[in-house]
Motif scaffolding. Structure first.
Motif, short mmCIF file in Angstrom:
data_model
loop_
_atom_site.label_atom_id
_atom_site.label_comp_id
_atom_site.label_asym_id
_atom_site.label_seq_id
_atom_site.Cartn_x
_atom_site.Cartn_y
_atom_site.Cartn_z
N TYR A 186 4.75 10.44 34.39
CA TYR A 186 5.89 10.84 35.22
C TYR A 186 5.37 11.59 36.45
N LYS A 188 7.14 13.55 40.42
CA LYS A 188 8.39 14.05 41.03
C LYS A 188 9.26 12.84 41.41
N PRO A 190 11.93 15.71 39.36
CA PRO A 190 12.16 16.03 37.95
C PRO A 190 13.35 15.29 37.34
N VAL A 191 14.30 14.91 38.21
CA VAL A 191 15.43 14.09 37.75
C VAL A 191 15.59 12.92 38.72
N TRP A 192 15.68 11.73 38.15
CA TRP A 192 15.82 10.53 38.98
C TRP A 192 16.90 9.67 38.36
N ARG A 195 17.89 10.67 35.07
CA ARG A 195 16.85 10.60 34.02
C ARG A 195 15.86 11.74 34.23
N GLU A 196 15.72 12.59 33.23
CA GLU A 196 14.88 13.79 33.36
C GLU A 196 13.46 13.54 32.86
N VAL A 197 12.50 14.24 33.46
CA VAL A 197 11.13 14.25 32.93
C VAL A 197 11.14 15.08 31.64
N ASP A 199 10.82 17.80 29.02
CA ASP A 199 10.64 19.23 29.29
C ASP A 199 9.21 19.71 29.05
#
Ligand SMILES: N#Cc1c(-c2ccc3cc[nH]c3c2)n[nH]c1N
Length: 244
Positions: A186, A188, A190-192, A195-197, A199
């Motif tokens: 993953y 940058k 953090p959110v796309w 969809r979150e990376v 934690d």
């Protein structure tokens, strides 16, 4: 490392002028020389093939032309010779690591139905000759296989990869990643698209991150490469199974 490639399609190797391998050639880490096999064919048509003894479809590459070409390229030297062929031993990360330790490689690219078998016989008396395949499917010639092998070997040479650690973390690499494929990666943002990376990757806790990555690699190996997972230490599987 010196690499010689003999082929009737030298232009196939233009990709070796760019990216990592191209830069390694500019720096002198890699000395790649591509040779046109037809330069050693003396008839007016520059023929390199003929009909197969015993009949059958297609054509076979002539031993005389290959013999003159290889003798001319290697002189009194003794490179390790690699002959791509669907019937060869599998090309693996382990073999890539082994070839990366050689000072000089010679790749003989066949076409048609292949190279007369006496060529491998002849040079096996003088050189280390490996017949190598890159997978259980059939290509039209050895050039693509050589591109695969030169990239896989070249990236392992000192200074070629910007980050030497990458090679250590490679899928299939000897050591911690043996028989394991890499897990997900993953970057940058953090959110796309909602969809979150995960934690843990944002936690800064290197121990937890390492364990998570190994667990993800194991999960992907079990899912995509069960035959590799079967080779893993049962204890490792068991420890992770409780969470898989
Ligand atoms: N390596 C490899 C190959 C090939 C291959 C290699 C050389 C020749 C010469 C004529 N046809 C070829 C196919 N097919 N599939 C592989 N894994």
């Amino acid at each position: 490392m010196r690499i010689d490639i003999i082929s009737i399609f030298p232009d196939y190797f233009a990709p070796l002028d760019v990216s990592l391998i191209g830069k390694a050639r500019e720096r002198g880490t890699l000395d790649v020389r591509v040779h046109q096999l037809r330069d050693w064919a003396h008839d007016v048509h520059k023929s390199v093939d003929d009909t197969p003894y015993g009949g059958g479809p297609g054509m076979v590459m002539k031993p005389e032309v290959w013999g003159e070409a290889i003798d001319s390229v290697i002189g009194d030297g003794a490179p390790r010779m690699v002959v791509p062929t669907p019937s060869g031993r599998p090309f693996t990360q382990e073999l890539a690591q082994e070839l990366a330790g050689e000072p000089w490689l010679l790749f003989a690219c066949g076409r048609y139905e292949g190279i007369d078998s006496r060529v491998v016989e002849e040079y096996s008396e003088r050189l280390r000759v490996d017949e190598v395949g890159i997978g259980d499917y059939v290509l039209a010639g050895g050039e693509v296989a050589v591109l695969v092998m030169v990239e896989a070997v070249g990236r392992l040479l000192p200074g070629v990869l910007g980050n030497a650690q990458s090679a250590v973390d490679d899928s299939f690499a000897p050591g911690a990643m043996r028989n394991l494929v890499e897990g997900p990666v993953y970057t940058k943002p953090p959110v796309w698209r909602g969809r979150e990376v995960p934690d843990v990757l944002l936690s800064g806790h290197h121990g937890k991150i390492a364990r998570w990555r190994r667990d993800q690699a194991l999960r992907r190996t079990v899912r995509n490469r069960p035959e590799l997972a079967a080779e893993l230490d049962p204890e490792m599987l068991d420890k992770h199974d409780r969470k898989l």
